[in-house]
Design an enzyme around this catalytic site. Structure first.
Site, PDB file in Angstrom:
ATOM      1  N   SER A 138      -2.724  -0.447   2.655  1.00 28.53           N
ATOM      2  CA  SER A 138      -2.452   0.399   1.490  1.00 28.53           C
ATOM      3  C   SER A 138      -3.495   1.490   1.337  1.00 28.53           C
ATOM      4  O   SER A 138      -4.653   1.314   1.703  1.00 28.53           O
ATOM      5  CB  SER A 138      -2.467  -0.476   0.226  1.00 28.53           C
ATOM      6  OG  SER A 138      -2.540   0.325  -0.925  1.00 28.53           O
TER       7      SER A 138
ATOM      8  N   TYR B 185      -6.168  -6.788  -5.754  1.00 26.97           N
ATOM      9  CA  TYR B 185      -5.047  -6.479  -4.836  1.00 26.97           C
ATOM     10  C   TYR B 185      -5.546  -5.536  -3.739  1.00 26.97           C
ATOM     11  O   TYR B 185      -5.405  -5.820  -2.554  1.00 26.97           O
ATOM     12  CB  TYR B 185      -3.874  -5.830  -5.569  1.00 26.97           C
ATOM     13  CG  TYR B 185      -2.946  -5.112  -4.621  1.00 26.97           C
ATOM     14  CD1 TYR B 185      -3.030  -3.733  -4.439  1.00 26.97           C
ATOM     15  CD2 TYR B 185      -2.030  -5.826  -3.866  1.00 26.97           C
ATOM     16  CE1 TYR B 185      -2.223  -3.083  -3.520  1.00 26.97           C
ATOM     17  CE2 TYR B 185      -1.209  -5.185  -2.959  1.00 26.97           C
ATOM     18  CZ  TYR B 185      -1.315  -3.808  -2.787  1.00 26.97           C
ATOM     19  OH  TYR B 185      -0.510  -3.172  -1.874  1.00 26.97           O
TER      20      TYR B 185
ATOM     21  N   LYS C 296      -6.344  -5.917   0.698  1.00 28.87           N
ATOM     22  CA  LYS C 296      -5.893  -5.054   1.796  1.00 28.87           C
ATOM     23  C   LYS C 296      -7.090  -4.631   2.660  1.00 28.87           C
ATOM     24  O   LYS C 296      -7.021  -4.601   3.883  1.00 28.87           O
ATOM     25  CB  LYS C 296      -5.174  -3.829   1.245  1.00 28.87           C
ATOM     26  CG  LYS C 296      -3.860  -4.159   0.539  1.00 28.87           C
ATOM     27  CD  LYS C 296      -2.903  -4.890   1.477  1.00 28.87           C
ATOM     28  CE  LYS C 296      -1.572  -5.202   0.816  1.00 28.87           C
ATOM     29  NZ  LYS C 296      -0.642  -5.908   1.728  1.00 28.87           N
TER      30      LYS C 296
END
Ligand code: WQD
Length: 338
Positions: free
Chosen positions: A124, A149, A153
């Protein structure tokens, strides 16, 4: 090739399944429906004309994964399965580290045991944090993520890189997504947010169809031309195709290989520009108002996608207008099914 698509019933996963079949591959889906819906399988059947092989299961379960690899003679993996709600990850960090990082570690261990080397990983643009310069290239330094989150990644990319550096027989590619939007033109599959959408486009389409009173634009006092945030909105079908070309690229890669690619439209559009474009292409008026800024929002980010263009021979074919028309057609189809 037999390609395991983890999270294949999800938004990007399901669109990638369609493009894998179009490219002559055989996708096998594993999904636990924690962030997707079984109705997606019907949508895929309506598009593809057959039932895609499917296993309901958790990618964190080593025995389940081993059985899938054996039963379906898996040749490679495209790994989407992860929790992705930025806001929720701040409240439940351990859930995100266990789900997102844990499942990747489990998957790589099973790949090693099963002697499967090819993996395309869903990363991401959140790894860039708030970039000092836009557009961001793959050499733009990653920054501490502003959410667990985003951190999963960054850690995920490091796990891939370190697994390759350790000398493991792995061929890994990480694709750094920007903002996937739109839906398949058939309106058989599209975005299915859980509850109140946190993402912009599904909120817009739900407001336009009357499921939400109006859209709140989170701040118009940012240092941008119209004061709203800038993002790189990419049609989900273009993003799906990038996964197919990235996987096929691994067929030509050295046996011990890792690389990372930005996958975006390569252009920045503001939130307000997107709202106006949505109204124009769908010939409607959207109720919206300006509200307070949302914590954690990046002011402006969009991708330089030259590397993917040149090395993967991939480029976007659809426009933001296409995406907003497809997103609206999908929302209208959902309304009819209710
Ligand atoms: C976009 C813009 C909001 C909702 C997403 C994914 C994340 C990652 C990066 C893949 C922001 C504004 C939104 C609303 C608004 N992708 N907005 N009103 O935050 O860029 O993150 O892309 O890994 O997983 O979530 O996307 O759609 O939430 O917000 O004004 O009701 O729209 O402030 O500027 P974001 P988003």
């Amino acid at each position: 090739m037999n390609i395991l698509v983890t999270g294949g019933a999800g938004f990007i996963g399901s669109h990638t399944v369609v493009e894998l079949v179009a490219a002559g591959h055989k996708p096998i889906i594993i999904d636990d429906f924690s962030n997707s819906d079984k109705s997606v399988l019907t949508g895929l059947r309506n598009i593809l004309g057959y039932d895609v092989d499917f296993v309901e299961g958790d990618c964190n379960d080593e025995s389940v994964l081993n059985k899938v690899f054996t039963d379906f003679s898996i040749d490679g993996v495209i790994h989407f399965a992860a929790a992705k709600a930025v806001g929720e990850s701040v409240k439940l960090p351990l859930k995100y580290y266990e789900m997102n990082v844990g499942s990747l570690i489990t998957l790589i261990k099973v790949m090693e045991a099963q002697k499967v080397s090819k993996l395309v990983f869903s990363s991401s643009c959140t790894v860039y944090g708030e970039p000092d310069i836009v557009p961001v290239t793959e050499e733009t330094p990653r920054k501490p993520a502003n959410s667990p989150y985003g951190n999963t990644k960054t850690i995920g990319e490091d796990i891939l890189r370190d697994s390759v550096i350790s000398g493991g027989n792995f061929q890994f590619v990480a694709l750094r997504y920007f903002n996937p939007v739109g839906a398949h033109e058939s309106a058989e599959i599209g975005e299915l947010p859980n509850g109140v959408p946190s993402n912009l486009v599904p909120y817009i389409t739900q407001a336009a169809i009357g499921l939400r009173d109006s859209l709140t634009i989170f701040g118009d006092d940012y240092d941008t031309a119209d004061g709203t945030n800038i993002r790189d909105f990419i049609h989900v079908v273009d993003l799906a195709k990038a996964h197919v070309t990235a996987f096929e690229y691994l067929n030509k890669a050295p046996e011990n290989f890792y690389d990372v690619f930005n996958v975006g439209s390569g252009q920045g559009n503001s939130v307000l520009e997107l709202v106006k474009t949505f109204e124009k292409v769908n010939d409607l008026k959207l109720n919206y108002s300006i509200g307070n800024r949302r914590d954690g929002d990046t002011v402006k980010i969009y991708g330089d996608v030259t590397k993917a263009n040149k090395i993967l021979n991939w480029k976007t074919e659809k426009t933001l207008e296409d995406a907003l028309k497809d997103a609206w057609r999908w929302e209208c189809k959902l309304a009819k099914q209710k």
